[in-house]
Motif scaffolding. Structure first.
Motif, short mmCIF file in Angstrom:
data_model
loop_
_atom_site.label_atom_id
_atom_site.label_comp_id
_atom_site.label_asym_id
_atom_site.label_seq_id
_atom_site.Cartn_x
_atom_site.Cartn_y
_atom_site.Cartn_z
N LEU A 1 -33.29 6.95 42.46
CA LEU A 1 -32.62 7.75 41.44
C LEU A 1 -33.47 8.94 41.00
O LEU A 1 -32.95 10.04 40.80
N ARG A 2 -34.78 8.72 40.87
CA ARG A 2 -35.68 9.84 40.49
C ARG A 2 -35.63 10.94 41.54
O ARG A 2 -35.54 12.12 41.23
N GLN B 1 -26.67 8.38 36.47
CA GLN B 1 -26.55 7.17 35.64
C GLN B 1 -27.06 5.99 36.47
O GLN B 1 -26.74 5.88 37.64
N TYR B 2 -27.88 5.14 35.82
CA TYR B 2 -28.31 3.92 36.52
C TYR B 2 -27.07 3.09 36.85
O TYR B 2 -26.08 3.14 36.11
N ARG C 1 -28.81 3.53 30.96
CA ARG C 1 -29.90 4.45 31.24
C ARG C 1 -29.46 5.63 32.09
O ARG C 1 -28.64 5.50 32.98
N LEU C 2 -30.06 6.77 31.77
CA LEU C 2 -29.76 8.00 32.48
C LEU C 2 -31.04 8.67 32.90
O LEU C 2 -32.07 8.51 32.24
N LEU C 3 -30.98 9.42 33.97
CA LEU C 3 -32.11 10.28 34.34
C LEU C 3 -31.61 11.72 34.36
O LEU C 3 -30.52 12.00 34.87
N LEU C 4 -32.41 12.63 33.81
CA LEU C 4 -32.07 14.05 33.80
C LEU C 4 -33.16 14.80 34.55
O LEU C 4 -34.33 14.43 34.46
N VAL D 1 -25.52 9.52 24.92
CA VAL D 1 -24.10 9.16 24.77
C VAL D 1 -23.20 10.30 25.24
O VAL D 1 -22.20 10.08 25.92
N VAL D 2 -23.59 11.53 24.90
CA VAL D 2 -22.79 12.70 25.29
C VAL D 2 -22.72 12.80 26.81
O VAL D 2 -21.65 12.99 27.40
N VAL D 3 -23.88 12.63 27.46
CA VAL D 3 -23.92 12.76 28.92
C VAL D 3 -23.18 11.61 29.59
O VAL D 3 -22.48 11.80 30.58
N LEU D 4 -23.32 10.41 29.03
CA LEU D 4 -22.60 9.27 29.60
C LEU D 4 -21.10 9.51 29.54
O LEU D 4 -20.35 9.14 30.43
N ARG D 5 -20.66 10.15 28.45
CA ARG D 5 -19.22 10.42 28.33
C ARG D 5 -18.78 11.43 29.40
O ARG D 5 -17.68 11.35 29.91
N LEU D 6 -19.67 12.36 29.73
CA LEU D 6 -19.35 13.32 30.80
C LEU D 6 -19.11 12.58 32.11
O LEU D 6 -18.25 12.94 32.90
#
Length: 340
Positions: A107-108, A125-126, A230-233, A261-266
């Motif tokens: 993922l990285r 997203q994980y 979990r998210l990675l940006l 939360v905002v990015v997960l909703r995207l």
């Protein structure tokens, strides 16, 4: 070519020029740079119609025109299929991701790669636990009264937990517990596995009941969806290279991207692996991201959606390139994680 098709060609040329030059586009430049096959008077008329219909607009300081969200939407909707990356680009992605040692590394690397390929902010997203199934549960006896549980899911996710039994147990007891748990869990979705594990203490011999109760309590907590998705940006600095694209709103965009939360909703919009979704400007729910476009996709295997990934950037984006990169990286990540 009828008038509508010709106007779309004019719009396509305006999008191409504006994306590459960041300058509003005039009719003279269009005629010079693109082989539209019509006079500049016709191009001016077409631009007037496109402007009236809301596909392009004139920034007050300039004689040229720029595409609107509606113009980009028409352009994206007319991209009939995602253009494949070149063989060299595909080989580079493949060799970069092949070198990954585990899920975190996959993922990285994916986020770094997407950010480099598109020069936008990449997000991944994980794999969500609810959609995973249990591949195997290893039970290791550390001391006579302490076990280590290693849960492995089909998405390559590994969770380790310690269990203090409060009592001693021999190796045969440990082997029995291992067999019971794997029979109850292997090949099942996590929610189903969790329900079966919860019933185990009532179904085992009395001498194992206490140990199984403690193990199942820890496992049920592990199997229930982790609330902290979990998210990675990656590549956030890419946004700051295009400050002009976010008049007065770059800080809000960066702050919104920090809100998981905002990015997960995207990414929640992604439905099945292989379908690229593009949200342009005002189509984004989050107000702070209305000056951006989001190109996203689900990754996984046939019939298994593990999570979402995508890129966030200004509406002045190379949409065909971003769509191709997101599509290709998602394919490779899906292949690696589902062991294809």
């Amino acid at each position: 070519m009828n008038a509508d098709e010709r106007r779309f060609e004019v719009l396509r040329a305006i999008v191409a020029d504006y994306v590459s030059n960041q300058e509003p586009v005039g009719s003279k430049a269009l005629v010079e740079r693109h082989n539209l096959g019509v006079s500049s008077a016709t191009v001016r008329n077409d631009m007037a119609v496109l402007e009236e219909d809301g596909y392009i607009t004139q920034p007050h300081t300039s004689a040229g025109r720029v595409p609107t969200d509606k113009g980009y939407r028409l352009f994206v909707d007319r991209i009939s299929e995602v253009k494949p990356l070149s063989p060299a680009e595909r080989r580079a992605i493949h060799s970069f991701l092949e070198g990954a040692v585990d899920l975190d590394d996959v993922l990285r690397r994916s986020v770094r790669l997407l950010a480099q390929l598109t020069r936008q902010v990449a997000v991944i997203q994980y794999p969500t636990l609810t959609r995973s199934t249990v591949r195997h549960l290893e039970v290791v006896q550390l001391t006579p009264a302490r076990l280590m549980l290693v849960l492995i899911t089909d998405a390559g996710r590994v969770d380790q937990r310690m269990v203090d039994l409060g009592d001693v147990i021999d190796e045969e007891g440990t082997a029995q517990i291992r067999a019971l748990l794997n029979t109850a869990m292997c090949g099942r979705r996590l929610a189903d596995a969790s329900a079966r594990v919860a019933e185990l203490p009532t179904q085992v011999p009395a001498e194992l009941r206490n140990a199984v109760l403690r193990v199942s309590t820890v496992l049920v907590e592990t199997l229930v969806e982790h609330p902290e998705e979990r998210l990675l940006l990656g590549g956030t600095a890419n946004l700051t290279r295009n400050v002009a694209d976010f008049p007065g709103s770059l800080r809000q965009v960066l702050e919104a991207l920090e809100e998981q939360v905002v990015v997960l909703r995207l990414l929640a919009a992604v439905s099945d692996p292989g379908t690229v979704t593009v949200r342009i400007g005002n189509e984004n729910e989050a107000e702070d991201l209305r000056s951006t476009s989001v190109v996203s996709i689900g990754y996984g295997g046939k019939g298994t959606l593990l999570g979402g990934m995508g890129v966030v950037g200004p509406t002045r984006m190379d949409y065909p390139g971003a769509m191709a990169a997101v599509h290709a990286v998602a394919n490779y990540v899906g292949d690696i994680l589902t062991g294809r």
